[in-house]
Enzyme design. Structure first.
Site, mmCIF file in Angstrom:
data_model
loop_
_atom_site.group_PDB
_atom_site.id
_atom_site.type_symbol
_atom_site.label_atom_id
_atom_site.label_comp_id
_atom_site.label_asym_id
_atom_site.label_seq_id
_atom_site.Cartn_x
_atom_site.Cartn_y
_atom_site.Cartn_z
ATOM 1 C CB SER B 41 59.727 -55.819 -0.666
ATOM 2 O OG SER B 41 58.519 -56.534 -0.655
ATOM 3 C CE LYS B 84 56.478 -54.606 -3.786
ATOM 4 N NZ LYS B 84 57.614 -55.190 -3.165
#
Lengths: 165, 153
Positions: B41, B84
């Site tokens: 990701s 993230k």
């Protein structure tokens, strides 16, 4: 060398042992506010409770447990509330009358003093990752010394646990 | 028969084991630690099996900036961690399908690999209380050693 050995080292080690103890085992905290009345602070006298980190190290919670968690709305605040529903339960929100299904990895928390408590009725289901500790004992004042029981009032049982009519 | 000096030795080594254990625990838990990335990701910034250094001080003092890469507990599994980038802070409007305002106490997290990332675009804003660390630098593989912090505004 002497400063290191006689002062810095004992202080560093002392702080570390204390912090590790708090992190792993638990600590005593004051319960503020009216949101958990009548269970805590029944006559306006402030209760002190023992918050156990050890008991919920695997995030195992049960309906009726009293837990402390970081407020989702303000990360600087720790809140203490009762677990009403766990993942898979169906709850009727008190504020909006909506039916809420608790997703995996969440729980539903409420104060005992309904209507006077900032809880899941405001911010929705609570992510388990925000939970920090479980309240297991009232330690102060001495007259209130007791083990905290896991209990749930009938009127706030999750809908899926209610007997069918 | 056990010699008394042996008992003293065992006692002393146990004591220093506890002391050093506590110091190490505090350092890793509250100051900085190493972590290994898993999953696509955050590509191309971070890929699987990269080793990163994260610090725990800025989450402790709630200092979050745009562009910081943070480690946060997963919303629906407290034992899982995700890595993230902070895209939105409280009060920001996010345009994704519909306009959303990041509420007080939350952040908006997105992965750098926008085609292959499960992030706030799917599960909404994340409470700041779930953030456990901020990524400082990448130290493995050696060819790609670099700082990953952004200048605070």
């Amino acid at each position: 060398m002497n400063i290191w050995k006689n002062f810095v080292k004992p202080v560093v080690v002392g702080i570390s042992i204390t912090v590790t103890f708090i992190d792993k085992i638990g600590y005593v905290a004051r319960v503020d506010g009216k949101s958990m009345q009548p269970y805590f602070n029944p006559n306006g006298v402030t209760d002190y409770v023992y918050l156990s980190h050890w008991t919920i190290r695997h995030f195992e919670i049960h309906r009726g447990d009293i837990i402390s968690f970081i407020s989702p709305k303000n990360p600087n605040h720790r809140i203490i509330k009762r677990v009403i529903g766990i993942s898979g339960d169906t709850i009727r929100s008190f504020k909006t009358d909506e039916i809420v299904n608790i997703p995996n990895g969440y729980c539903w928390v409420e104060g005992d003093h309904i209507g006077n408590s900032l809880d899941s009725n405001h911010f929705g289901p609570l992510s388990l990752g925000l939970i920090t500790a479980k309240a297991t004992f009232v330690v102060w004042p001495p007259s209130r010394w007791q083990r905290i029981k896991t209990e749930l009032r009938y009127e706030r049982l999750p809908l899926n646990l209610l007997p069918l009519k | 028969m056990i010699h008394p000096s042996f008992i003293v030795k065992v006692k002393n080594s146990l004591l220093s084991f506890v002391q050093y254990g506590c110091v190490i625990h505090c350092f890793f838990e509250h100051i900085a630690e190493l972590a290994i990335c898993v999953g696509p990701s955050m590509e191309p910034t971070l890929s699987s099996n990269d080793v990163i250094v994260t610090e725990h001080l800025s989450p402790m003092f709630k200092k979050f900036n745009y562009g910081d890469i943070v480690v946060s507990k997963s919303l629906n599994n407290p034992k899982e961690f995700v890595c993230k980038r902070i895209i939105g802070l409280p009060g920001d409007r996010i345009y994704f399908n519909k306009i959303q305002i990041v509420p007080n106490g939350y952040v908006w997290l997105e992965g750098d690999n926008r085609e292959n990332s499960t992030d706030s675009r799917e599960y909404g804003p994340v409470p700041q209380g779930l953030i456990t660390g901020r990524v400082i630098c990448k130290i493995w593989p050696l060819k790609e050693v670099m700082m990953l912090t952004v200048k605070s505004k």
